[in-house]
Design a protein around this motif. Structure first.
Motif, PDB file in Angstrom:
ATOM      1  N   ALA A 164      -8.251  -6.102  10.935  1.00  0.00           N
ATOM      2  CA  ALA A 164      -8.084  -7.207  11.870  1.00  0.00           C
ATOM      3  C   ALA A 164      -6.957  -8.151  11.478  1.00  0.00           C
ATOM      4  O   ALA A 164      -6.397  -8.836  12.342  1.00  0.00           O
ATOM      5  CB  ALA A 164      -9.389  -7.994  12.006  1.00  0.00           C
ATOM      6  N   LEU A 165      -6.624  -8.232  10.193  1.00  0.00           N
ATOM      7  CA  LEU A 165      -5.586  -9.162   9.735  1.00  0.00           C
ATOM      8  C   LEU A 165      -4.673  -8.439   8.760  1.00  0.00           C
ATOM      9  O   LEU A 165      -5.103  -7.998   7.696  1.00  0.00           O
ATOM     10  CB  LEU A 165      -6.211 -10.389   9.061  1.00  0.00           C
ATOM     11  CG  LEU A 165      -5.225 -11.426   8.509  1.00  0.00           C
ATOM     12  CD1 LEU A 165      -4.438 -12.058   9.658  1.00  0.00           C
ATOM     13  CD2 LEU A 165      -5.939 -12.498   7.709  1.00  0.00           C
ATOM     14  N   GLU A 166      -3.421  -8.331   9.121  1.00  0.00           N
ATOM     15  CA  GLU A 166      -2.455  -7.635   8.279  1.00  0.00           C
ATOM     16  C   GLU A 166      -2.286  -8.384   6.955  1.00  0.00           C
ATOM     17  O   GLU A 166      -2.127  -9.603   6.929  1.00  0.00           O
ATOM     18  CB  GLU A 166      -1.113  -7.530   9.002  1.00  0.00           C
ATOM     19  CG  GLU A 166      -0.071  -6.736   8.234  1.00  0.00           C
ATOM     20  CD  GLU A 166       1.235  -6.587   9.005  1.00  0.00           C
ATOM     21  OE1 GLU A 166       2.164  -5.970   8.462  1.00  0.00           O
ATOM     22  OE2 GLU A 166       1.297  -7.101  10.142  1.00  0.00           O
ATOM     23  N   GLY A 167      -2.312  -7.662   5.882  1.00  0.00           N
ATOM     24  CA  GLY A 167      -2.124  -8.254   4.567  1.00  0.00           C
ATOM     25  C   GLY A 167      -3.408  -8.634   3.859  1.00  0.00           C
ATOM     26  O   GLY A 167      -3.385  -8.928   2.670  1.00  0.00           O
ATOM     27  N   ARG A 168      -4.515  -8.665   4.573  1.00  0.00           N
ATOM     28  CA  ARG A 168      -5.788  -9.004   3.925  1.00  0.00           C
ATOM     29  C   ARG A 168      -6.461  -7.735   3.406  1.00  0.00           C
ATOM     30  O   ARG A 168      -6.468  -6.702   4.067  1.00  0.00           O
ATOM     31  CB  ARG A 168      -6.718  -9.718   4.897  1.00  0.00           C
ATOM     32  CG  ARG A 168      -8.133  -9.941   4.332  1.00  0.00           C
ATOM     33  CD  ARG A 168      -8.992 -10.735   5.287  1.00  0.00           C
ATOM     34  NE  ARG A 168      -8.551 -12.112   5.367  1.00  0.00           N
ATOM     35  CZ  ARG A 168      -8.890 -12.958   6.340  1.00  0.00           C
ATOM     36  NH1 ARG A 168      -9.671 -12.542   7.324  1.00  0.00           N
ATOM     37  NH2 ARG A 168      -8.443 -14.196   6.342  1.00  0.00           N
ATOM     38  N   GLY A 189      -2.165 -19.151   3.381  1.00  0.00           N
ATOM     39  CA  GLY A 189      -2.119 -19.789   4.692  1.00  0.00           C
ATOM     40  C   GLY A 189      -2.824 -19.031   5.791  1.00  0.00           C
ATOM     41  O   GLY A 189      -2.812 -19.472   6.949  1.00  0.00           O
ATOM     42  N   SER A 190      -3.457 -17.895   5.483  1.00  0.00           N
ATOM     43  CA  SER A 190      -4.148 -17.115   6.517  1.00  0.00           C
ATOM     44  C   SER A 190      -5.491 -17.754   6.845  1.00  0.00           C
ATOM     45  O   SER A 190      -6.005 -18.577   6.103  1.00  0.00           O
ATOM     46  CB  SER A 190      -4.358 -15.685   6.028  1.00  0.00           C
ATOM     47  OG  SER A 190      -5.142 -15.678   4.853  1.00  0.00           O
ATOM     48  N   PRO A 191      -6.097 -17.389   7.998  1.00  0.00           N
ATOM     49  CA  PRO A 191      -7.397 -17.964   8.372  1.00  0.00           C
ATOM     50  C   PRO A 191      -8.495 -17.612   7.371  1.00  0.00           C
ATOM     51  O   PRO A 191      -8.388 -16.643   6.616  1.00  0.00           O
ATOM     52  CB  PRO A 191      -7.685 -17.319   9.745  1.00  0.00           C
ATOM     53  CG  PRO A 191      -6.366 -16.825  10.231  1.00  0.00           C
ATOM     54  CD  PRO A 191      -5.579 -16.478   9.015  1.00  0.00           C
ATOM     55  N   GLN A 192      -9.552 -18.416   7.392  1.00  0.00           N
ATOM     56  CA  GLN A 192     -10.692 -18.161   6.523  1.00  0.00           C
ATOM     57  C   GLN A 192     -11.339 -16.825   6.877  1.00  0.00           C
ATOM     58  O   GLN A 192     -11.578 -16.543   8.044  1.00  0.00           O
ATOM     59  CB  GLN A 192     -11.725 -19.287   6.669  1.00  0.00           C
ATOM     60  CG  GLN A 192     -12.838 -19.261   5.644  1.00  0.00           C
ATOM     61  CD  GLN A 192     -12.374 -19.702   4.266  1.00  0.00           C
ATOM     62  OE1 GLN A 192     -11.299 -20.247   4.122  1.00  0.00           O
ATOM     63  NE2 GLN A 192     -13.201 -19.454   3.257  1.00  0.00           N
ATOM     64  N   PRO A 193     -11.635 -15.978   5.910  1.00  0.00           N
ATOM     65  CA  PRO A 193     -12.247 -14.674   6.221  1.00  0.00           C
ATOM     66  C   PRO A 193     -13.692 -14.836   6.670  1.00  0.00           C
ATOM     67  O   PRO A 193     -14.378 -15.776   6.264  1.00  0.00           O
ATOM     68  CB  PRO A 193     -12.159 -13.921   4.895  1.00  0.00           C
ATOM     69  CG  PRO A 193     -12.141 -15.001   3.854  1.00  0.00           C
ATOM     70  CD  PRO A 193     -11.398 -16.149   4.463  1.00  0.00           C
ATOM     71  N   ALA A 234     -12.433 -11.488  -0.531  1.00  0.00           N
ATOM     72  CA  ALA A 234     -11.325 -11.290   0.410  1.00  0.00           C
ATOM     73  C   ALA A 234     -10.038 -11.773  -0.237  1.00  0.00           C
ATOM     74  O   ALA A 234      -9.979 -12.895  -0.748  1.00  0.00           O
ATOM     75  CB  ALA A 234     -11.584 -12.033   1.709  1.00  0.00           C
ATOM     76  N   ILE A 235      -9.002 -10.955  -0.224  1.00  0.00           N
ATOM     77  CA  ILE A 235      -7.700 -11.298  -0.778  1.00  0.00           C
ATOM     78  C   ILE A 235      -6.725 -11.360   0.394  1.00  0.00           C
ATOM     79  O   ILE A 235      -6.427 -10.339   1.018  1.00  0.00           O
ATOM     80  CB  ILE A 235      -7.244 -10.274  -1.820  1.00  0.00           C
ATOM     81  CG1 ILE A 235      -8.326 -10.119  -2.900  1.00  0.00           C
ATOM     82  CG2 ILE A 235      -5.914 -10.665  -2.435  1.00  0.00           C
ATOM     83  CD1 ILE A 235      -8.096  -8.961  -3.826  1.00  0.00           C
ATOM     84  N   SER A 236      -6.270 -12.560   0.723  1.00  0.00           N
ATOM     85  CA  SER A 236      -5.518 -12.790   1.951  1.00  0.00           C
ATOM     86  C   SER A 236      -4.163 -13.401   1.654  1.00  0.00           C
ATOM     87  O   SER A 236      -3.967 -14.042   0.605  1.00  0.00           O
ATOM     88  CB  SER A 236      -6.298 -13.723   2.889  1.00  0.00           C
ATOM     89  OG  SER A 236      -7.637 -13.327   3.032  1.00  0.00           O
ATOM     90  N   PRO A 279       0.807  -1.229   0.000  1.00  0.00           N
ATOM     91  CA  PRO A 279       0.000   0.000   0.000  1.00  0.00           C
ATOM     92  C   PRO A 279       0.830   1.264   0.000  1.00  0.00           C
ATOM     93  O   PRO A 279       0.340   2.339  -0.363  1.00  0.00           O
ATOM     94  CB  PRO A 279      -0.818  -0.125   1.288  1.00  0.00           C
ATOM     95  CG  PRO A 279      -0.858  -1.595   1.564  1.00  0.00           C
ATOM     96  CD  PRO A 279       0.452  -2.128   1.074  1.00  0.00           C
ATOM     97  N   SER A 280       2.096   1.154   0.405  1.00  0.00           N
ATOM     98  CA  SER A 280       2.932   2.346   0.446  1.00  0.00           C
ATOM     99  C   SER A 280       3.437   2.761  -0.933  1.00  0.00           C
ATOM    100  O   SER A 280       4.040   3.807  -1.096  1.00  0.00           O
ATOM    101  CB  SER A 280       4.133   2.104   1.371  1.00  0.00           C
ATOM    102  OG  SER A 280       4.923   1.037   0.870  1.00  0.00           O
ATOM    103  N   THR A 281       3.225   1.918  -1.933  1.00  0.00           N
ATOM    104  CA  THR A 281       3.645   2.245  -3.299  1.00  0.00           C
ATOM    105  C   THR A 281       2.966   3.529  -3.751  1.00  0.00           C
ATOM    106  O   THR A 281       1.752   3.666  -3.611  1.00  0.00           O
ATOM    107  CB  THR A 281       3.280   1.102  -4.258  1.00  0.00           C
ATOM    108  OG1 THR A 281       3.878  -0.099  -3.767  1.00  0.00           O
ATOM    109  CG2 THR A 281       3.790   1.397  -5.654  1.00  0.00           C
TER     110      THR A 281
END
Length: 733
Positions: A277-281, A309-313, A304-306, A181-183
């Protein structure tokens, strides 16, 4: 004197038993005249006996018996009204004559949104090509300013029909909006395509999809205003001119894009917001809006774009969808069903007919939820709040509320296996028929919630997940709405045609070399961008189709097998119940020893209660003194608790209370590492947890304390007892 002291309790008990029997026998279907007559004779006998005795509280008991007899007269009148109306409506083979008396709202042309968009874009490309041909000078262009040799790529029908991804897959970033996001924001008007990289794995989980027509004519601008207001609420600043494309980025890294074809009435947006709530999602909302007739068409999806290996949204509905449903209303493109901010009441045969037509419609692709109205404490109630449920599921499901007078008629039409009565709610999946196997259209009641450890909020979450899943399956059709990226790609094709046309016009008029070079550079850039989109989309579509096919085949097989098992189990239970009715539920003798426990349970409890070897050993090793009491409790559970669990209701609680018993969860001890093995038992080659127990005396002396620990087996619809009659160790022990 002793007899006189117990009689009021006997009268109370007899009247209470009659009331419970009437409640069970009338909630789903009308009772027979002989059954009502039997209830009346029993009540009249009790009333006559009360008139001949003088006991404390006699006047109260007399009034109670008279009220019961009065309720039977009301029941007869209700049944007569039902039979009279049923005769009238059954003169027709279907409900269409009834519907003609109160017609459905105006129907819409069954033109899919996707077809409209493809047609519009095809028209756009055709128009651009015609303009190019009409305005091109017949003289051949000069070799020094000849446009690129790349030919226009026509719209491929199979490619155009590719639906958005309906399954969770591992994929790689496909655009600059997936990067850090910093791009900094891109300098060009349209962001360049970023090549994929295998190390940047991510998972895409489609959450919901809403496709249909807006309920009001000329509501295109209203819907666009709602969408722009939604973007503004998330920190974006859309340009004042609504007819221009835009790309936006907020300080929080949120991104938004819009493409538009004003002359064709097409407008589409895609917005991605970071999950707090979840970094990167990131959450992606796409909306495609077409100013079609007779009302605008709309499609909204949430994805949801996660990180891999992240938890189910979690499942949720964007407020954009909620506002569209509340302020404008949505209609299903196939069957014309209206989705607004409230439930639909079934209060007469006209509304019942409309509900049944919707329920049975082969074109229905959204679920229907039906709640029944029942009488409790002389007040009409429903199991859940229909308005709150309709708001939560806005755009994904229809919510119907059966008035008490219409419950019998509804159940007669849908059949016993799909009946809705009492404090229940049933979830009707698309493709309903009265021959469906039990379990395909699940039902919930307070008893079921207690077993699952759920509250109404948890149940509403389950219903939302089910409705969301059904909405995604609808997008797997060939005529599903194109995704935003596909719409943007097709808009780019039109822009390419425009650039090509300008280059050819310039060449035909022998424009300056700088002008031609600029136009050719613009054209080459657009063509390169399109090629990058097409290469990546082709690879993704192939992977997604394979994953989607495997997922659907597994789910269909699972649903079929589960429904078949539940049907067979329910058939066995029904036959066993009929056998018990014929033989009569005569109370057996209760042994005073544990040696006969296993044989006694097999003979008198049948398939209702299963006593495991662990439970038999626990009983034979126990010091509990009142053994006959334990047998009596088992008989009560088999006769009242198990039938209530199978059919719904809580009438067993009063009987348990009279014996000083209640059924409650076993608590955390059943799941803690130190004690969970104690709270488990083996049943049919599986390990089950004893999550419930019948609690009696809390005396810690094993001679007097009483417990029955059990598991309610949902598939077999029976109690699996793993320990009795003493306390098990828990976290307080």
């Amino acid at each position: 004197m002793g007899d006189g002291a117990t009689r009021p309790t006997d009268y109370d008990s007899a009247l209470l038993q009659l009331e419970r029997e009437v409640e069970r026998g009338t909630v789903a279907a009308p009772p027979s005249d002989s059954t009502i007559g039997r209830w009346q004779r029993q009540a009249e006998q009790l009333l006559a006996s009360l008139h001949e005795t003088t006991i404390p509280g006699r006047n109260r008991l007399v009034r109670k018996a008279e009220r019961f007899l009065s309720s039977l007269e009301e029941l007869r009148e209700r049944k007569a009204r039902y039979l009279a109306r049923r005769k009238d409506i059954n003169q027709a083979a279907t409900y269409e004559p009834t519907l003609s008396l109160s017609p459905l709202p105006a129907t819409f042309a069954r033109q899919q949104l996707s077809a409209s968009i493809l047609e519009a874009l095809s028209e756009a490309e055709y128009t651009a090509t015609q303009l190019r041909q009409d305005q091109t000078d017949p003289v051949a262009p000069s070799p020094t300013i000849e446009p690129p040799t790349a030919l226009p790529i026509p719209i491929d029908s199979s490619e155009a029909k590719q639906p958005p991804n309906p399954v969770a897959t591992e994929e790689r970033p496909t655009s600059i909006h997936s990067a850090d996001p910093s791009t900094p924001p891109p300098q060009k008007k349209r962001a360049p395509f970023v090549p994929t990289h295998p190390s940047l794995s991510r998972r895409t989980d489609p959450i919901i999809a809403v496709e249909g027509r807006l309920a009001k004519p000329d509501s295109f601008e209203a819907a666009r205003s709602i969408a722009l207001a939604w973007l503004t609420k998330h920190g974006f600043e859309p340009p004042p001119d609504r007819t221009t494309d835009f790309e936006l980025r907020t300080k929080k890294g949120h991104t938004a894009n819009a493409v538009t074809l004003p002359d064709l009435g097409l407008w589409a947006i895609q917005a991605e917001t970071a999950d707090s709530a979840l970094e990167g999602r990131r959450w992606r909302v796409e909306m495609v809006l077409l100013n079609a007739q007779p009302t605008p068409a709309v499609s909204v999806t949430l994805t949801a774009i996660s990180p891999g290996g992240s938890p189910q949204p979690p499942t949720s509905i964007p407020t954009l969808v909620t506002r569209l449903a509340q302020e404008i209303g949505l209609r299903d493109t196939d069957d014309g069903a209206l989705f607004t901010a409230g439930p639909t009441r079934i209060s007469d045969f006209a509304s019942l007919g409309r509900a049944l037509v919707a329920l049975r419609s082969p074109k229905r692709n959204r679920p229907i939820l039906v709640l029944s109205t029942y009488l409790k404490d002389e007040q009409l109630k429903t199991f859940m709040d229909p308005k709150g449920l309709a708001d939560k599921l806005g755009g994904l499901a229809q919510v119907f509320v059966l008035d008490r007078e219409m419950v019998w008629s509804f159940n007669e039409e849908v059949g016993r296996k799909a009946a809705v009565s009492g404090a229940t709610i049933r979830f009707f999946r698309p493709g309903f028929t009265s021959d469906d196997e039990p379990g395909r259209h699940p039902v919930w009641s307070p008893t079921e919630l207690n077993t699952q450890g759920l509250n109404l909020l948890g149940l509403s979450g389950i219903l939302l997940q089910e409705a969301a899943y059904q909405s995604l399956r609808a997008l797997e059709r060939d005529d599903a709405t194109p995704a935003f990226d596909q719409v943007r790609e097709m808009v780019l094709r039109r822009q390419i045609e425009e650039a090509r046309r300008k280059a050819e016009i310039a060449a035909s008029h022998r424009a300056s070399g700088d002008e031609v070079a600029s136009l050719q550079d613009e054209l080459a850039s657009e063509i390169d961008l399109r090629k990058l989109f097409e290469e990546d989309n082709t690879n993704l579509h192939a992977d997604l189709e394979e994953a989607r096919s495997e997922r659907n085949a597994s789910r269909d097989e699972r649903d079929t097998l589960r429904g078949r098992v539940m049907f067979l189990e329910s058939r066995v239970q029904k036959l066993m119940g009929q056998l018990r009715e014929k033989t009569g539920a005569v109370e057996p003798e209760f042994p005073d020893n544990w040696e006969d426990l296993e044989d006694w349970c097999n003979e008198y409890l049948g398939d209702r209660i299963v006593l495991t070897r662990k439970a038999v050993r626990a009983a034979q090793d126990s010091h509990f003194e009142d053994i006959e009491y334990a047998y009596r409790v088992l008989w009560l559970l088999a006769e009242e608790y198990v039938p209530a669990r199978r059919s719904g209701g809580e009438s067993y609680k009063e009987s348990l209370k009279k014996m000083g018993l209640e059924i409650t969860p076993t608590g955390r001890s059943a799941h803690q590492h130190r004690s969970k093995n104690t709270y488990q038992t083996d049943y049919k080659n599986e390990r089950v947890t004893l999550e419930l127990h019948v609690t009696g005396s809390n005396d810690r002396d094993p001679r007097f304390g009483f417990r029955i620990y059990f598991h309610w087996h949902e598939r077999d619809q029976c109690m699996v007892i793993g320990s009795m009659p003493e306390h098990l160790d828990n976290e307080l022990s």
